[in-house]
Design a protein around this motif. Structure first.
Motif, PDB file in Angstrom:
ATOM      1  N   GLU A 135     -12.833  -8.764  -7.145  1.00  8.83           N
ATOM      2  CA  GLU A 135     -11.481  -8.945  -7.681  1.00  8.83           C
ATOM      3  C   GLU A 135     -11.283  -8.175  -8.983  1.00  8.83           C
ATOM      4  O   GLU A 135     -10.225  -7.577  -9.214  1.00  8.83           O
ATOM      5  N   ASP A 189      -5.972  -1.122  -9.181  1.00 12.81           N
ATOM      6  CA  ASP A 189      -4.515  -1.155  -9.335  1.00 12.81           C
ATOM      7  C   ASP A 189      -4.074  -0.299 -10.519  1.00 12.81           C
ATOM      8  O   ASP A 189      -3.123   0.496 -10.420  1.00 12.81           O
ATOM      9  N   ASN A 194      -5.451  -4.906   2.658  1.00 11.42           N
ATOM     10  CA  ASN A 194      -5.199  -5.969   1.690  1.00 11.42           C
ATOM     11  C   ASN A 194      -3.707  -5.963   1.344  1.00 11.42           C
ATOM     12  O   ASN A 194      -3.234  -5.142   0.559  1.00 11.42           O
ATOM     13  N   ASP A 215      -1.869  -7.982  -0.334  1.00  9.49           N
ATOM     14  CA  ASP A 215      -1.523  -8.258  -1.728  1.00  9.49           C
ATOM     15  C   ASP A 215      -1.503  -6.957  -2.525  1.00  9.49           C
ATOM     16  O   ASP A 215      -0.600  -6.714  -3.331  1.00  9.49           O
ATOM     17  N   ARG A 238       1.874  -5.149  -4.124  1.00  5.41           N
ATOM     18  CA  ARG A 238       1.908  -4.932  -5.580  1.00  5.41           C
ATOM     19  C   ARG A 238       2.179  -3.478  -5.940  1.00  5.41           C
ATOM     20  O   ARG A 238       2.877  -3.193  -6.916  1.00  5.41           O
ATOM     21  N   ARG A 281       8.774  -6.792   4.670  1.00  4.06           N
ATOM     22  CA  ARG A 281       8.553  -8.238   4.826  1.00  4.06           C
ATOM     23  C   ARG A 281       9.609  -8.879   5.734  1.00  4.06           C
ATOM     24  O   ARG A 281       9.323  -9.790   6.507  1.00  4.06           O
TER      25      ARG A 281
END
Length: 236
Positions: free
Chosen positions: A170, A177, A195, A197, A201, A224
């Motif tokens: 993590e 990122d 992934n 997430d 992001r 989405r």
């Protein structure tokens, strides 16, 4: 070609023994954006980016980079145009030092400040203290970061990242990122990632592949809300 478009494909196709891995794909990447490519296993994502990078040849269709037709151009010439591709499976020189891995990535440019370029790339991914370590002794996550440093050292116009967070902790994903955000707007990032997430992001736009074809392209919010995408991939 729109002045904001860096790369585009038209009806790009590649089949393997009757399997339509990439089947008439139209894709457009804008300058300075983070664009994610998602889809279920077997959707054709890695085949598509292999076509973009020149690792495999298209059967039909066209690839334009900054308005130039590169469809038949070999991979090494695409690198010189500014297309860098980091692989789904780590591609490093395991017997060499971390420093030498990155140095090999930039040697074709013959820069006068090669050592400084190498160290800048290592600092960006947080591996400067590991410069003299043998690459094969690094953790898997650090090997992925080393591969990213090799791509960054090329100063690419387009950086293609294939499953870059696979195997990262993590804390390493948080660094990833930040690294990706630092690349734009000077370069464009094409991110192939499971992934979600990370995808939601980072990406300004997302293209969804399914069975070799484009199912949808849009913002994270649009993807989405897309019922076809929900049914095929997001499981909602």
């Amino acid at each position: 070609m729109d002045s904001m478009t860096l790369l585009e494909t038209h009806d790009l196709t590649r089949h393997f023994d009757g399997i339509r891995a990439v089947d008439g794909v139209d894709l457009s990447l804008r300058q300075g954006e983070i664009h994610a490519l998602i889809g279920p296993n077997g959707a054709g994502k890695t085949t598509l980016v292999s076509l973009l990078s020149g690792r495999i040849r298209a059967q039909s269709g066209r690839i334009l980079f900054q308005g130039r037709d590169i469809t038949a151009m070999p991979a090494h010439r695409r690198v010189r145009l500014g297309i860098a591709y980091t692989f789904q499976i780590t591609q490093i020189y395991r017997a060499l030092t971390v420093f030498d891995n990155v140095a090999l990535a930039v040697q074709w440019q013959r820069p006068a400040n090669a050592a400084a370029m190498v160290m800048e790339a290592l600092e960006r991914v947080g591996l400067q203290a590991e410069r003299d370590a043998i690459a094969g002794t690094l953790s898997y996550g650090h090997q992925r970061l080393l591969e990213l440093a090799m791509g960054l050292a090329l100063n690419p116009r387009l950086l293609i990242l294939d499953e870059p967070t696979q195997g990262l902790a993590e804390s390493e994903i948080a660094r990833f990122d930040a690294i990706v955000r630092s690349v734009v707007p000077q370069a464009t990032v094409l991110l192939i990632e499971h992934n979600m997430d990370v995808v939601m992001r980072l990406a300004q736009r997302i293209t969804v592949l399914d069975l070799g074809r484009v199912l949808a392209t849009g913002t994270p919010e649009e993807i989405r809300a897309n019922r076809a995408v929900q049914a095929a991939y997001l499981g909602e």
